[in-house]
Enzyme design. Structure first.
Site, PDB file in Angstrom:
ATOM      1  N   HIS A  75      41.219  11.028 -78.739  1.00  0.00           N
ATOM      2  CA  HIS A  75      40.008  11.676 -79.228  1.00  0.00           C
ATOM      3  C   HIS A  75      39.985  13.163 -78.849  1.00  0.00           C
ATOM      4  O   HIS A  75      39.329  13.578 -77.900  1.00  0.00           O
ATOM      5  CB  HIS A  75      38.770  10.960 -78.672  1.00  0.00           C
ATOM      6  CG  HIS A  75      38.490   9.663 -79.358  1.00  0.00           C
ATOM      7  ND1 HIS A  75      37.738   8.664 -78.795  1.00  0.00           N
ATOM      8  CD2 HIS A  75      38.868   9.201 -80.578  1.00  0.00           C
ATOM      9  CE1 HIS A  75      37.662   7.643 -79.632  1.00  0.00           C
ATOM     10  NE2 HIS A  75      38.345   7.949 -80.723  1.00  0.00           N
ATOM     11  N   GLU A  84      38.202   1.360 -78.215  1.00  0.00           N
ATOM     12  CA  GLU A  84      38.775   0.552 -77.134  1.00  0.00           C
ATOM     13  C   GLU A  84      38.035  -0.776 -76.983  1.00  0.00           C
ATOM     14  O   GLU A  84      38.648  -1.830 -76.786  1.00  0.00           O
ATOM     15  CB  GLU A  84      38.752   1.313 -75.806  1.00  0.00           C
ATOM     16  CG  GLU A  84      39.428   0.524 -74.683  1.00  0.00           C
ATOM     17  CD  GLU A  84      39.335   1.190 -73.329  1.00  0.00           C
ATOM     18  OE1 GLU A  84      39.334   0.455 -72.324  1.00  0.00           O
ATOM     19  OE2 GLU A  84      39.272   2.435 -73.264  1.00  0.00           O
ATOM     20  N   HIS A 107      43.839   3.826 -77.892  1.00  0.00           N
ATOM     21  CA  HIS A 107      42.663   3.031 -77.523  1.00  0.00           C
ATOM     22  C   HIS A 107      42.894   1.527 -77.685  1.00  0.00           C
ATOM     23  O   HIS A 107      42.111   0.724 -77.172  1.00  0.00           O
ATOM     24  CB  HIS A 107      41.470   3.447 -78.385  1.00  0.00           C
ATOM     25  CG  HIS A 107      41.221   4.920 -78.378  1.00  0.00           C
ATOM     26  ND1 HIS A 107      41.665   5.762 -79.391  1.00  0.00           N
ATOM     27  CD2 HIS A 107      40.618   5.720 -77.480  1.00  0.00           C
ATOM     28  CE1 HIS A 107      41.324   7.007 -79.108  1.00  0.00           C
ATOM     29  NE2 HIS A 107      40.691   7.011 -77.947  1.00  0.00           N
ATOM     30  N   THR A 147      38.022   1.150 -70.057  1.00  0.00           N
ATOM     31  CA  THR A 147      38.698   1.905 -68.993  1.00  0.00           C
ATOM     32  C   THR A 147      38.085   3.283 -68.744  1.00  0.00           C
ATOM     33  O   THR A 147      38.438   3.937 -67.767  1.00  0.00           O
ATOM     34  CB  THR A 147      40.189   2.099 -69.335  1.00  0.00           C
ATOM     35  OG1 THR A 147      40.303   2.880 -70.531  1.00  0.00           O
ATOM     36  CG2 THR A 147      40.903   0.767 -69.488  1.00  0.00           C
ATOM     37  N   CYS A 189      47.428   2.550 -74.567  1.00  0.00           N
ATOM     38  CA  CYS A 189      47.655   2.907 -73.166  1.00  0.00           C
ATOM     39  C   CYS A 189      47.973   1.645 -72.375  1.00  0.00           C
ATOM     40  O   CYS A 189      47.273   0.632 -72.511  1.00  0.00           O
ATOM     41  CB  CYS A 189      46.408   3.583 -72.598  1.00  0.00           C
ATOM     42  SG  CYS A 189      46.497   3.867 -70.818  1.00  0.00           S
ATOM     43  N   SER A 196      34.817  11.440 -77.378  1.00  0.00           N
ATOM     44  CA  SER A 196      35.645  11.057 -76.226  1.00  0.00           C
ATOM     45  C   SER A 196      34.763  10.460 -75.145  1.00  0.00           C
ATOM     46  O   SER A 196      33.969  11.174 -74.517  1.00  0.00           O
ATOM     47  CB  SER A 196      36.396  12.278 -75.690  1.00  0.00           C
ATOM     48  OG  SER A 196      36.941  12.012 -74.412  1.00  0.00           O
ATOM     49  N   SER A 197      34.902   9.172 -74.915  1.00  0.00           N
ATOM     50  CA  SER A 197      34.060   8.491 -73.923  1.00  0.00           C
ATOM     51  C   SER A 197      34.233   9.081 -72.535  1.00  0.00           C
ATOM     52  O   SER A 197      33.259   9.380 -71.840  1.00  0.00           O
ATOM     53  CB  SER A 197      34.394   6.992 -73.905  1.00  0.00           C
ATOM     54  OG  SER A 197      33.690   6.327 -72.872  1.00  0.00           O
ATOM     55  N   ASN A 198      35.473   9.277 -72.114  1.00  0.00           N
ATOM     56  CA  ASN A 198      35.691   9.756 -70.737  1.00  0.00           C
ATOM     57  C   ASN A 198      35.143  11.170 -70.550  1.00  0.00           C
ATOM     58  O   ASN A 198      34.649  11.512 -69.479  1.00  0.00           O
ATOM     59  CB  ASN A 198      37.165   9.638 -70.343  1.00  0.00           C
ATOM     60  CG  ASN A 198      38.039  10.741 -70.896  1.00  0.00           C
ATOM     61  OD1 ASN A 198      38.143  11.809 -70.318  1.00  0.00           O
ATOM     62  ND2 ASN A 198      38.667  10.485 -72.045  1.00  0.00           N
ATOM     63  N   HIS A 250      33.013   1.565 -79.856  1.00  0.00           N
ATOM     64  CA  HIS A 250      34.114   2.413 -79.411  1.00  0.00           C
ATOM     65  C   HIS A 250      35.437   1.699 -79.717  1.00  0.00           C
ATOM     66  O   HIS A 250      35.547   0.479 -79.529  1.00  0.00           O
ATOM     67  CB  HIS A 250      34.003   2.695 -77.908  1.00  0.00           C
ATOM     68  CG  HIS A 250      34.983   3.706 -77.410  1.00  0.00           C
ATOM     69  ND1 HIS A 250      36.292   3.373 -77.092  1.00  0.00           N
ATOM     70  CD2 HIS A 250      34.881   5.047 -77.207  1.00  0.00           C
ATOM     71  CE1 HIS A 250      36.934   4.460 -76.707  1.00  0.00           C
ATOM     72  NE2 HIS A 250      36.099   5.487 -76.754  1.00  0.00           N
TER      73      HIS A 250
END
Length: 316
Positions: free
Chosen positions: A46, A131, A79, A170, A101, A228-230, A129
């Site tokens: 992302h 993932e 993802h 994650t 990943c 982007s979640s992170n 999402h």
């Protein structure tokens, strides 16, 4: 005219993680091996800058496998994807490369193992999402129950409260997830957790670095994409750790300089899918406007590297 002083505090670790680095390398190696076009199901990571760069090299990004011709290679994003996607690719006799990943794949394997042991899964994650969709898609319909908040835990209606396990996306907030896990363990004392925390090392390290600088800066800028979640979690962590002005930017052009007027120290970090070139761009933008002092606060070192799939390590 003299420029005003500014201290730019760079959090470390920041930027690319091993999973993102591997995924980008997979697309580049696939283009080198098979030539353009190579199809990629969903954004490989992302980040618009990364995706645009790969698109310029010949990668074609699609949202559905049906958009890919059967005679060209297709890559699955970092993802992860539901189990049905590689099954469909095999049914069409397609060449595919899985760039999931390895730390996401670990969660997939955990879910499968718990399912085989007769446990229903609870997934802590964000609805929709990629993932979360990919992880829930490893098991049959109804075998994974999704919770996003502590409040969701009270609404869970599992098949058997004594036969549950939980997994997580994650890229979640470490602190928020701890609260949800505590609620799950309180309501379902027999629930089984992962052997090792599902939130990945890169997410944990980047959040810890933000916590280390948030209380000493007037503003925090997080380089990352809106999807982007992170990266979005880093903004939230910054605010929670004492920096009310924590903002997500995609690159230097997005900086609201008026909002930084009067600031003497600004923190800077980057999500796990943001390249160093964008960090350098932001630093250069500050250097052009301020008498800049740079400082790095490093809370962990990372030396993890993941191998690319074997199909890319053998000649065409």
């Amino acid at each position: 005219m003299t420029q005003p002083p500014m201290t730019l505090v760079l959090a470390a670790p920041r930027g690319f993680c091993a999973g993102v680095d591997r995924a980008i390398k997979i697309v580049e190696m696939a283009l080198g091996k098979w030539g353009a076009p190579v199809y990629v199901r969903h954004e490989i990571v992302h980040n618009k800058f990364v995706v645009d760069n790969l698109r310029a090299q010949g990668a074609v990004f699609v949202e559905d496998l049906d958009e890919c011709p059967a005679d060209r290679p297709v890559i699955f994003s970092a993802h992860g994807v539901p189990k049905s996607v590689p099954q469909a690719a095999r049914a069409r006799d397609m060449t595919y490369v899985d760039a999931t990943c390895p730390l996401v794949s670990k969660v997939h394997i955990e879910a499968e193992r718990h399912h085989q042991n007769g446990l229903q899964m609870v997934m802590i994650g964000h609805a929709g999402h990629p993932e979360t969709v990919g992880t829930m898609g490893q098991l049959p319909e109804g075998e994974v129950l999704l919770v996003e908040t502590v409040a969701d835990v009270a609404l869970l209606a599992p098949r058997d409260p004594a036969k549950l396990a939980y997994i997580t996306q994650t890229t979640l907030s470490v602190d928020d997830t701890a609260g949800i896990v505590a609620a799950l363990e309180s309501r379902f004392p027999a629930i089984v957790g992962p052997h090792k925390e599902d939130i990945c090392y890169a997410t944990t390290n980047r959040q810890a670095a933000v916590k280390a600088i948030a209380g000493r800066v007037d503003a925090l800028l997080v380089i990352g994409a809106p999807n982007s979640s992170n990266s979005r979690r880093l903004v939230e962590v910054g605010r929670a750790a004492g920096c009310p002005y924590s903002q997500l930017i995609q690159r230097a052009a997005d900086i609201d300089w008026r909002a930084l007027q009067g600031a003497r120290a600004v923190g800077l970090t980057a999500g796990a899918s943001a390249p160093q070139v964008l960090v350098d761009e932001v630093v250069a933008a500050f250097a052009a406007r301020y008498d800049l002092t740079r400082e790095t606060v490093e809370t962990a070192t990372e030396d993890i590297e993941f191998k690319v799939p074997r199909i890319l390590r053998v000649p065409a």
